[in-house]
Design a protein around this motif. Structure first.
Motif, PDB file in Angstrom:
ATOM      1  N   LYS A   1       0.820  -1.214   0.000  1.00 31.23           N
ATOM      2  CA  LYS A   1       0.000   0.000   0.000  1.00 31.23           C
ATOM      3  C   LYS A   1       0.853   1.261   0.000  1.00 31.23           C
ATOM      4  CE  LYS A   1      -3.905  -2.236   0.570  1.00 31.23           C
ATOM      5  NZ  LYS A   1      -4.872  -2.288  -0.507  1.00 31.23           N
TER       6      LYS A   1
ATOM      7  N   ASN B   1      -4.935   0.932   6.412  1.00 30.70           N
ATOM      8  CA  ASN B   1      -5.619   0.472   5.212  1.00 30.70           C
ATOM      9  C   ASN B   1      -5.756  -1.047   5.245  1.00 30.70           C
ATOM     10  OD1 ASN B   1      -5.991  -0.448   2.464  1.00 30.70           O
ATOM     11  ND2 ASN B   1      -5.685   1.679   1.843  1.00 30.70           N
TER      12      ASN B   1
ATOM     13  N   GLN C   1      -8.130  -2.371   8.177  1.00 31.19           N
ATOM     14  CA  GLN C   1      -9.555  -2.090   7.989  1.00 31.19           C
ATOM     15  C   GLN C   1     -10.142  -2.871   6.826  1.00 31.19           C
ATOM     16  OE1 GLN C   1     -10.397   2.073   7.983  1.00 31.19           O
ATOM     17  NE2 GLN C   1      -9.706   2.298  10.091  1.00 31.19           N
TER      18      GLN C   1
HETATM   19  C1  LIG Z   1      -6.631   1.211   0.796  1.00 34.42           C
HETATM   20  O1  LIG Z   1      -5.842   1.672  -0.273  1.00 34.42           O
HETATM   21  C2  LIG Z   1      -6.424   1.479  -1.542  1.00 34.42           C
HETATM   22  C3  LIG Z   1      -5.446   1.958  -2.556  1.00 34.42           C
HETATM   23  O2  LIG Z   1      -4.214   1.351  -2.344  1.00 34.42           O
HETATM   24  C4  LIG Z   1      -7.736   2.243  -1.630  1.00 34.42           C
HETATM   25  O3  LIG Z   1      -8.333   1.991  -2.866  1.00 34.42           O
HETATM   26  C5  LIG Z   1      -8.635   1.767  -0.528  1.00 34.42           C
HETATM   27  O4  LIG Z   1      -9.816   2.529  -0.532  1.00 34.42           O
HETATM   28  C6  LIG Z   1      -7.950   1.924   0.799  1.00 34.42           C
HETATM   29  N1  LIG Z   1      -8.803   1.365   1.817  1.00 34.42           N
HETATM   30  C7  LIG Z   1      -9.113   2.015   2.937  1.00 34.42           C
HETATM   31  C8  LIG Z   1      -9.977   1.311   3.906  1.00 34.42           C
HETATM   32  O5  LIG Z   1      -8.704   3.136   3.143  1.00 34.42           O
END
Ligand SMILES: *[C@@H]1O[C@H](CO)[C@@H](O)[C@H](O)[C@H]1NC(C)=O
Ligand SMILES: *[C@@H]1O[C@H](CO)[C@@H](O)[C@H](O)[C@H]1NC(C)=O
Ligand SMILES: *[C@@H]1O[C@H](CO)[C@@H](O)[C@H](O)[C@H]1NC(C)=O
Ligand SMILES: *[C@@H]1O[C@H](CO)[C@@H](O)[C@H](O)[C@H]1NC(C)=O
Ligand SMILES: *[C@@H]1O[C@H](CO)[C@@H](O)[C@H](O)[C@H]1NC(C)=O
Ligand SMILES: *[C@@H]1O[C@H](CO)[C@@H](O)[C@H](O)[C@H]1NC(C)=O
Length: 933
Positions: A481, A766, A769
């Motif tokens: 990420k 990220n 979650q």
């Molecule tokens: C996590 O990162 C991705 C992109 O790498 C994004 O599309 C996604 O919405 C993110 N998820 C959260 C829960 O923030």
């Protein structure tokens, strides 16, 4: 006619002559204004600038031939020496009476000459002293016809941000020029979230060996992004050595500031070779036709191998501007420079023209070679910067930095549709990095420390430099990420987690990845990311599970106090009933043992509702009703509780209290090398000798099973994720008890202040979650943990004995009713016996005898009572003394037959009594006819 003709021609000639003389006189009136030029003519900048200025003069006066002023340039060589530059400037002001000085070339020289100019009121106009430490606003006679160096720092910071570099090493020369920009650079770099871990200062006088040594030192830091701020003379040497030493290869990135990039063209081809892959920033000069023409013209006479550079253009424009200003200021001021013959430096003459001249220069506004010439706050207003990449001796423009709002753009014409660009590919064209690669160099290869784990390999397992496990998977998922690559190597560390984390502080590691717990004292020397696991420390103990086989289990439903209270209540109630019945019911009479037996028998028989003795006193009936109700509730509760104990498997922790462990001096276990040891000693007050370290789940299991007396432990303290795994693997043998002590879960550690922390924390959030991702990682290592989940609930919900408190209300009601009845009865008894009592009280006998006397009275039958009044005649006729059991039975039968209705159905009555009265059948049959007759 001819004379007329002659006259005409004469006038004509006169006219021509007159015109010619006017022309002549105008030519004569051209005023030469002396202007000093101080340059380092040995440097390429100086040489180019000088030739540009010469060209500027001839171009300007060719275009403006009618101007009455002419600049007279007096060029002096400062030879890269501050004192020379200053003395040349001073000499020219004093002796040559120059009205302005162009130069000096270097910032350090300018600092001094600027002061001289202020003293003599002579404008100092520099096109190359770009150090931001020289401020035109501080010195009224200093003008900079160039950009301030600090103008470029935003563009440089934008590049660093675009490539997500987190650490940049600054390399700069130890001069005013070099040092002046550093605070601005550091600020701008920090503003985009990067860090400057190391700064390298190189004195301009350094020889090759010294530069090599410095380069090796730079190489030994793990950062691979370098920002070089130098002038060409040193910079060329530096890059040639860097190339030789192997630092212009793959994995490295170099950025050069304007100082080197505006000079790139004149540098030798060897230097250009060694700078392959370098990124540079320089002001963007609009490519006008005029500029192109100028380039062509300039190259011819100068026979220079080198191309042009920006300072040359600025020098050209400076001369142009000064010439315009001098013409505007006019002639009247020209000769009025005061003169002072003193050789004293302090008594320099002052120029009357200086002030107006500088004001005029500042107000000029025109377009020339370098673009718009317009001074703001005494210096040129910076505009667009271009970003180039050195590829094969050429510079390729890979993008532009337009301004602070718009930032970087691939095109000069900023495209609004690219406003939301986040990808560096859309901001800049693909550069070729050193080592002829298109792979973006990363800040550095991280040295990551990982703990050696003997057990709990579900969390982390290291196998020949590869890591796996829950922590590793979270780390890799977070890496995915991150907006930039993060090359890394893992290094295993065998020792405590605290020592491992100290390795970060000591510079051994750039990060620690593993199941490192976030605790306060560690945060003093490392920075943690946000946690990725559950948190907390708890205790696990053995559970007891053998109650079903207990032969005494029937005692368990009621606690001891309830058993005792119930027993006491039975006896008390039996006694109360006996008191209430003794005088009037022959069943409660007889020999003392018999009566004592009756007290117990009667009350305990109510337990199974098997009492068949009739009570005749209303008070006893009341007491009995309440008591039977109490008994009913008790037996029902007992039944329910016993049933649950026998049917539901009962698990109960052996220990629940830390104080109990400490009081008994039991051993407790913890996971080897973790912070739990310190936690147990410092926070919970355990002695170190009472602690035992274990590594694996099997060791936990053995230690707890063997128990504290067989070389094991009574309890194990650890973090909840480990304990959950342990319990899941040993379902129903152990349970977590006691309070949960707060910690913050597992996190990855970085050096304090590392910009990676915030990037990594965002990535971890990220990942954590993302439920499906997290579930898949958890399932991979921990499987299905739900099986044992309800265990703790079971433990708390049952397995409890009933306590007396739960029945307190019942006992109170029963007690109060019994006492009340007893007191009422005694009162009535005493009242009825009052005459006798009175004489007794007044008699002379002892208290003891009085009591005995009273007891005797009480022991007597109350013949006035209802049951006895009914029977007196009959008893006298038939029976012997009433103090027999048989007599008692008679009474019972009599009572039953008291009602008038029943008298008529003799036989039935007898039959119904069969079951109840074991010994009285015959007797009753004897008496019934009596009664009915
Ligand atoms: C996590 O990162 C991705 C992109 O790498 C994004 O599309 C996604 O919405 C993110 N998820 C959260 C829960 O923030
Ligand atoms: C500058 O150049 C001149 C000749 O062009 C030379 O004599 C002198 O030594 C040079 N000075 C320096 C400092 O290089
Ligand atoms: C620079 O460091 C790398 C490892 O980081 C090493 O392989 C290389 O030999 C070093 N180069 C020099 C010149 O020290
Ligand atoms: C704890 O770990 C250290 C270092 O890893 C090791 O030397 C020691 O033997 C371990 N102790 C136990 C009880 O496993
Ligand atoms: C604990 O029990 C295990 C088997 O359950 C045994 O192998 C081990 O020796 C015991 N340890 C001690 C110290 O008694
Ligand atoms: C885990 O347990 C839940 C509920 O008992 C069940 O739905 C799920 O299929 C199980 N997963 C695995 C992999 O056994």
């Amino acid at each position: 006619m001819t004379t007329q003709k002659h006259v005409l021609s004469f006038f004509f000639i006169l006219l021509l002559a007159g015109l010619g003389s006017i022309q002549l006189s105008m030519a004569k009136e051209v005023i030469r204004i002396p202007v000093g030029v101080v340059l380092d003519l040995n440097s390429s900048v100086g040489a180019i600038a000088e030739s540009c200025m010469t060209m500027a003069l001839s171009d300007f006066y060719a275009k403006h031939a009618h101007y009455r002023t002419r600049l007279d340039l007096l060029t002096r060589n400062s030879a890269d020496d501050i004192v020379t530059a200053a003395s040349e400037a001073w000499y020219m002001m004093k002796k040559e009476k120059v009205q302005a000085i162009i130069g000096p070339q270097r910032s350090a020289e300018a600092k001094f000459v600027m002061e001289l100019g202020r003293k003599a009121k002579v404008p100092i106009i520099s096109f190359s002293a770009t150090s931001p430490s020289l401020s035109p606003s501080r010195s009224p006679f200093f003008v900079r016809t160039a950009f301030d160096d600090s103008a470029q720092v935003k563009a440089i910071a934008a590049i660093i941000e675009a490539y997500s570099w987190l650490e940049v090493v600054l390399v700069y020369e130890d001069t005013d020029y070099g040092n002046g920009l550093i605070p601005y650079l550091v600020d701008a770099i920090q503003e985009v979230g990067a860090r400057v871990p190391y700064r390298s200062v190189i004195p301009p006088s350094s020889n090759d060996a010294e530069i090599r040594r410095e380069l090796r030192r730079l190489n030994s830091t793990s950062t691979r992004i370098f920002l070089v701020h130098m002038t060409a003379s040193l910079g060329i040497k530096f890059f040639i050595l860097a190339k030789k030493i192997g630092m212009m290869s793959e994995g490295y990135a170099w950025i050069v500031t304007e100082g080197l990039s505006t000079l790139l063209d004149p540098v030798s081809s060897e230097a250009m070779d060694s700078m392959e892959g370098v990124l540079g920033v320089r002001p963007h000069i609009p490519g006008t036709k005029y500029l192109k023409d100028f380039m062509i013209r300039w190259k011819k006479p100068n026979k220079m191998t080198a191309d042009h550079n920006l300072f040359g253009l600025w020098a050209y424009d400076t001369v142009w501007a000064l010439a315009m200003a001098v013409e505007k200021v006019g002639i009247e001021n020209s000769s009025s420079m005061k003169q002072n013959v003193s050789t004293n430096l302090a008594s320099l003459g002052t120029s009357a023209m200086g002030k107006t001249l500088i004001e005029t220069v500042l107000s000029l506004k025109f377009r020339n070679l370098s673009g718009n010439f317009q001074l703001v706050k005494g210096q040129l207003e910076p505009s667009t910067f271009e970003i180039f990449n050195v590829i094969g001796n050429k510079e390729r423009i890979i993008g532009y930095w337009i301004d602070q709002q718009k930032g970087l753009s691939r095109q000069l014409n900023y495209d609004q549709s690219e406003a939301e660009k986040s990808d560096v590919k859309r901001k800049l064209k693909q550069p070729i990095w050193p080592g002829d690669t298109t792979d973006q160099p990363a800040t550095k290869k991280l040295t990551i420390g990982v703990p050696m784990k003997e057990g709990f390999n579900e969390f982390l397992k290291v196998e020949n430099k590869k890591i796996s496990g829950f922590a590793a998977d979270v780390f890799f998922a977070a890496l995915d990420k991150l907006p930039f690559p993060l090359p890394h190597d893992f290094f295993v560390f065998d020792g405590t987690y605290d020592d491992l984390l100290h390795g970060i502080k000591e510079g051994k590691y750039d990060a620690v990845v593993g199941d490192t717990t976030i605790v306060a004292y560690r945060s003093l020397y490392v920075d943690f990311t946000l946690p990725y696991s559950e948190s907390g420390v708890s205790m696990v103990v053995l559970v007891e599970n053998n109650e079903r086989d207990n032969i005494w289990i029937f005692l368990k439903p009621l606690s001891l106090d309830l058993w005792l209270t119930t027993g006491a209540a039975f006896i008390f109630t039996g006694f109360v009933i006996w008191v209430l019945e003794h005088r009037i019911n022959s069943e409660f009479r007889g020999p003392p043992q018999q009566q004592l037996g009756m007290i117990f028998w009667f009350s305990f028989s109510t337990l199974v509702f098997a009492h068949r003795e009739k009570v005749v006193n209303n008070w006893s009936r009341l007491v009995l009703i309440i008591w039977v109700f109490v008994v009913l509730i008790l037996t029902q509760s007992y039944t329910a509780s016993l049933a649950s104990m026998l049917t539901v498997q009962r698990l109960q922790p052996v220990l629940t209290d830390i104080r109990e462990i400490q009081k008994n001096g039991y051993y407790v276990g913890y996971q080897n090398n973790t912070f739990i040891k310190g936690f147990l000693i410092k926070n919970l007050g355990f002695k170190e000798s009472m602690l035992k370290a274990y590594d694996t789940i099997e060791e936990y299991n053995h230690a707890l099973s063997n128990g504290t007396n067989n070389g094991g432990v009574a309890a194990i303290f650890d973090e909840i994720p480990y304990l959950k795994l342990f319990i899941a693997k040993n379902c129903s043998k152990y349970t977590m008890v006691g309070p949960t002590y707060k910690t913050d879960g597992f996190g990855f550690a970085f050096p304090r202040g590392s910009p990676l922390v915030s990037y990594m924390s965002r990535a971890i959030l990220n990942v954590t979650q993302d439920k499906s991702k997290m579930d898949s990682i958890e399932e991979k290592y921990f499987g299905n943990q739900t099986i044992c989940d309800d265990q703790s609930a079971k433990i708390s919900s049952d397995g409890r004995s009933l306590h007396v408190y739960s029945f307190g209300g019942l006992f109170i009601i029963a007690g109060v009713v019994s006492m009340f009845s007893l007191l009422m009865y005694l009162y009535r008894f005493l009242c009825s016996q009052w005459p006798t009592l009175r004489t007794m009280i007044h008699s002379e006998i002892s208290f003891r005898s009085k009591m005995v006397e009273l007891a005797k009275h009480f022991d007597k039958k109350d013949l006035t009572s209802h049951p006895f009044t009914r029977r007196t005649s009959r008893i006298h006729a038939v029976d012997t003394p009433d103090d027999t059991t048989i007599g008692g039975v008679h009474d019972a039968n009599d009572m039953q037959n008291n009602s008038a209705v029943e008298n008529n159905i003799d036989v039935n009555e007898n039959e119904s009594n069969d079951g109840n009265i074991l010994s009285g059948d015959t007797d009753s049959s004897i008496h019934v006819p009596n009664l009915s007759s």
